[in-house]
Design a protein around this motif. Sequence first.
Motif, short mmCIF file in Angstrom:
data_model
loop_
_atom_site.label_atom_id
_atom_site.label_comp_id
_atom_site.label_asym_id
_atom_site.label_seq_id
_atom_site.Cartn_x
_atom_site.Cartn_y
_atom_site.Cartn_z
N ARG A 142 -3.57 -3.23 3.04
CA ARG A 142 -2.13 -3.71 2.81
C ARG A 142 -1.54 -2.70 1.92
NH1 ARG A 142 -4.96 -8.61 2.39
NH2 ARG A 142 -5.20 -8.53 0.17
N ARG A 143 -2.33 -1.93 0.86
CA ARG A 143 -1.71 -0.88 0.31
C ARG A 143 -1.29 0.19 1.14
NH1 ARG A 143 -4.67 -1.21 -4.31
NH2 ARG A 143 -6.47 -0.47 -3.39
N PHE A 144 -2.31 0.79 2.16
CA PHE A 144 -2.13 1.76 3.11
C PHE A 144 -0.84 1.36 4.01
CE2 PHE A 144 -2.38 3.58 7.23
CZ PHE A 144 -2.32 4.84 6.93
N VAL B 118 -3.30 7.29 -1.96
CA VAL B 118 -3.96 5.70 -1.42
C VAL B 118 -4.82 6.03 -0.65
CG1 VAL B 118 -2.99 3.88 0.08
CG2 VAL B 118 -1.68 4.54 -1.73
N ASN C 271 2.01 10.68 -1.46
CA ASN C 271 1.44 9.10 -1.86
C ASN C 271 0.61 8.48 -0.92
OD1 ASN C 271 3.48 9.40 -4.13
ND2 ASN C 271 5.08 8.54 -3.12
N THR D 40 1.64 -0.58 3.34
CA THR D 40 2.79 -0.52 2.51
C THR D 40 3.29 0.90 2.55
OG1 THR D 40 2.29 -2.92 1.79
CG2 THR D 40 3.96 -1.42 0.37
N THR D 41 2.48 1.70 2.12
CA THR D 41 2.66 2.98 1.67
C THR D 41 3.04 3.77 2.96
OG1 THR D 41 1.24 3.03 -0.34
CG2 THR D 41 1.91 5.34 0.42
N ASN E 139 -8.41 4.56 -1.84
CA ASN E 139 -9.03 3.36 -0.87
C ASN E 139 -10.50 3.79 -0.63
OD1 ASN E 139 -6.63 1.89 -1.04
ND2 ASN E 139 -6.17 2.30 1.08
N ARG F 78 -7.30 -5.54 0.83
CA ARG F 78 -6.37 -4.81 -0.08
C ARG F 78 -5.92 -3.49 0.15
NH1 ARG F 78 -9.62 -7.73 -3.67
NH2 ARG F 78 -10.66 -5.79 -4.29
N ASN F 79 -7.05 -2.90 0.29
CA ASN F 79 -6.72 -1.31 0.78
C ASN F 79 -5.91 -1.12 2.01
OD1 ASN F 79 -8.39 -0.57 -1.18
ND2 ASN F 79 -10.02 -0.26 -0.09
N THR G 267 -11.82 -5.97 -0.51
CA THR G 267 -11.58 -4.82 -0.90
C THR G 267 -10.68 -3.97 0.23
OG1 THR G 267 -13.08 -4.90 -2.51
CG2 THR G 267 -12.28 -2.61 -1.98
#
Length: 139
Positions: free
Chosen positions: A107-109, A64, A60, A111-112, A68, A104-105, A101
């Motif tokens: 934050r996604r990284f 990401v 996962n 969280t994962t 990203n 956001r990337n 961008t």
Amino acid sequence: MTSKVFLTLSTILASAALAFAASAQTSQQDRYDPARTEARISKLHQQLQISPAEEPLWNNLANVIKANAQAMRQAYDHRHARLASLDASENLRLYAESAETHARNMRRFATTFDKLYRVMPPAQKKVADEVFRTRAKRF
């Protein structure tokens, strides 16, 4: 004599600035190259000592990282394809969009990564802490 030295120095500085700009553009393009992204993923997998049980969470995270990198490459390409014709205001707006961008990337990284980090044993967490602490020192 002084004017010749100044002219030579100015030429050298201008050449260095152009070389730096070209190298910065190339390095930014290369930064999001899929092969380089795969290499970074592989290195991080090794550094973090991902176990077979952690592979689903790792996969996962790797997805990401790839998404990203692709998003950043698109943002970079979009801005730089138009750079010669952008006015200062448009240039800054597109730069801000790239920064958004990136945020956001990240934050996604984060969280994962957190999902993976939570299942790591303490010794592995120490390794991860050091890996990301070392990376943070570069910025």
